[in-house]
Design an enzyme around this catalytic site. Structure first.
Site, PDB file in Angstrom:
ATOM      1  N   ARG A 214       0.622  -0.855   0.140  1.00  0.00           N
ATOM      2  CA  ARG A 214      -0.141   0.654   0.019  1.00  0.00           C
ATOM      3  C   ARG A 214       1.040   1.297   0.122  1.00  0.00           C
ATOM      4  NH1 ARG A 214      -1.604  -3.889   3.787  1.00  0.00           N
ATOM      5  NH2 ARG A 214      -4.036  -4.354   3.241  1.00  0.00           N
ATOM      6  N   LYS A 237      -1.723  -1.632   8.084  1.00  0.00           N
ATOM      7  CA  LYS A 237      -3.272  -1.298   7.836  1.00  0.00           C
ATOM      8  C   LYS A 237      -3.469  -2.604   8.641  1.00  0.00           C
ATOM      9  CE  LYS A 237      -7.574  -1.809   5.624  1.00  0.00           C
ATOM     10  NZ  LYS A 237      -7.643  -1.404   4.534  1.00  0.00           N
ATOM     11  N   HIS A 317      -3.050   3.758  -5.566  1.00  0.00           N
ATOM     12  CA  HIS A 317      -4.053   2.237  -4.905  1.00  0.00           C
ATOM     13  C   HIS A 317      -3.370   1.199  -6.050  1.00  0.00           C
ATOM     14  CE1 HIS A 317      -5.069  -0.741  -1.416  1.00  0.00           C
ATOM     15  NE2 HIS A 317      -6.101  -0.620  -2.483  1.00  0.00           N
ATOM     16  N   ARG A 320      -1.309  -1.953  -6.241  1.00  0.00           N
ATOM     17  CA  ARG A 320      -1.173  -3.342  -5.606  1.00  0.00           C
ATOM     18  C   ARG A 320      -2.113  -4.534  -6.318  1.00  0.00           C
ATOM     19  NH1 ARG A 320      -0.719  -5.041  -0.986  1.00  0.00           N
ATOM     20  NH2 ARG A 320      -2.825  -5.538   0.511  1.00  0.00           N
ATOM     21  N   HIS A 340      -2.461 -10.736   2.644  1.00  0.00           N
ATOM     22  CA  HIS A 340      -3.530 -11.185   2.856  1.00  0.00           C
ATOM     23  C   HIS A 340      -3.887 -12.097   3.228  1.00  0.00           C
ATOM     24  CE1 HIS A 340      -5.452  -8.454  -1.095  1.00  0.00           C
ATOM     25  NE2 HIS A 340      -5.311  -7.517  -0.161  1.00  0.00           N
ATOM     26  N   TYR A 349      -9.199  -8.708  -5.624  1.00  0.00           N
ATOM     27  CA  TYR A 349      -7.265  -7.597  -6.318  1.00  0.00           C
ATOM     28  C   TYR A 349      -6.972  -7.808  -7.712  1.00  0.00           C
ATOM     29  CZ  TYR A 349      -6.762  -4.112  -2.320  1.00  0.00           C
ATOM     30  OH  TYR A 349      -6.497  -3.089  -1.448  1.00  0.00           O
TER      31      TYR A 349
END
Length: 361
Positions: A214, A237, A317, A320, A340, A349
């Site tokens: 990110r 995050k 973003h 990603r 993830h 994604y």
């Protein structure tokens, strides 16, 4: 203190019904006094009808003061804002990232402003649904989903603490979010990269498409995090801890992580991989790039390409997602790279949203 005795002329009447005499003509009529509001209601001169209506009002319609025992046993009103204060303490003890705590703090402030004046035990589905609909109507469907999720957790904790008996959020519907932002393709990435004027923007784009991290994590990468032939990343995050080999390579772009890290070193001494190389406004050489500056520079380079994007062109973003698709195409596991916990999130994604051609044998 004993109630005041009724006058002799009203002893044959039910409570709250009174007999009146018109001083002008001596006619008798009846009036009912609401014990809660003190408001008077005329019932005419028919005694039997007035008695029936008064008795009915006393039993069903009148807002008569509750019995003393009921008033003593009733739970005191506690505002929702008071419970939010308690929830803040509970959330602060959770093992989540600082970024998650900051997001929760801002959202709890919004909840307190919108619903804090309500009785915590009396907030129902109507109040919750109305609040969420207001956000959706303002075009903030994603925010509505986030607030619904937070509200549901707030109510679950309230039940556990004895502030509520049910969760009114569970039966509400989650807002439908229409995904608008376009995906990046390899050709678009190359075009934007060619328009990147700042050396640090090129390095940031290379790191982003290679590592799939990110924006916050790209800006926070340090040279000291590179050791044992790996780049060590602790995601801001999620707190996920990743060791990314410096030999990681994308054949489609001719990029290798170790080489990109070497190119981040220049004449300026800095601990940050992505840093200013000259004085710009208040930023001095060696300082890290502010996130808004990173996003703005990328957007400006994107716009200079002249590519006709839709209403929501790709942002920084989106690299990603591009990273996930490129690494998957070259046989690597994008879920591990992106950090993830679920394959379902990685699948989102990897979805190109129609931006790329599908080869059919």
């Amino acid at each position: 203190m004993a109630p005041r005795p009724r006058k002799n002329g009203s002893k044959d009447l039910p409570p709250n019904l009174y007999r009146k005499t018109d001083s002008r003509n001596g006619a008798t009529y009846y009036s009912y006094r609401d014990p809660a509001s003190g408001k008077w209601y005329g019932l005419g001169s028919d005694k039997a009808q007035a008695v029936r209506e008064a008795v009915h009002a006393n039993h069903t319609g009148a807002k008569i003061r509750p019995a003393l025992a009921d008033r003593i046993n009733a739970a005191p009103m506690r505002r929702f804002s008071e419970w939010i204060d308690e929830y803040r303490k509970l959330y602060a003890e959770r093992d989540v990232s600082q970024q998650s705590k900051e997001s929760a703090r801002m959202r709890l402030n919004r909840l307190e402003e919108a619903l804090g004046h309500h009785d915590a035990a009396a907030i129902g589905t109507f109040e919750i649904a109305s609040y969420l609909k207001t956000l959706t109507d303002e075009g903030k469907a994603q925010m509505a989903r986030a607030m619904r999720s937070l509200l549901s957790d707030v109510m679950r904790e309230a039940i556990a603490a004895g502030w509520r008996k049910d969760n009114p959020v569970e039966v509400t519907r989650a807002a439908k979010v229409k995904i608008k932002r376009e995906r990046l393709t390899v050709d678009n990435w190359k075009a934007i990269y060619a328009e990147a004027k700042q050396p640090w923007l090129k390095r940031a784009m290379e790191l982003a498409v290679l590592t799939g991290q990110r924006r916050d994590d790209i800006a926070g990468m340090l040279f000291k995090d590179v050791h044992d032939e790996h780049l060590h990343v602790i995601q801001a995050k999620t707190g996920a801890r990743l060791r990314i080999s410096t030999k990681l390579r994308l054949e489609s772009l001719g990029l290798e992580l170790g080489e990109v890290i070497k190119s981040c070193r220049d004449a300026v001494v800095s601990k940050h991989l992505v840093h200013h190389s000259k004085t710009v406004s208040k930023a001095t050489p060696g300082m890290p790039i502010v996130l808004d500056t990173l996003s703005k520079a990328f957007s400006e380079a994107r716009d200079r390409t002249g590519i006709k994007f839709g209403e929501s062109p790709p942002t920084f973003h989106e690299m990603r997602s591009l990273a996930a698709r490129l690494h998957a195409a070259e046989g690597r596991d994008p879920q591990a790279l992106l950090g993830h916990r679920s394959a379902a999130m990685t699948a989102l994604y990897r979805d190109s949203r129609g931006a790329e051609w599908i080869d059919v044998a």
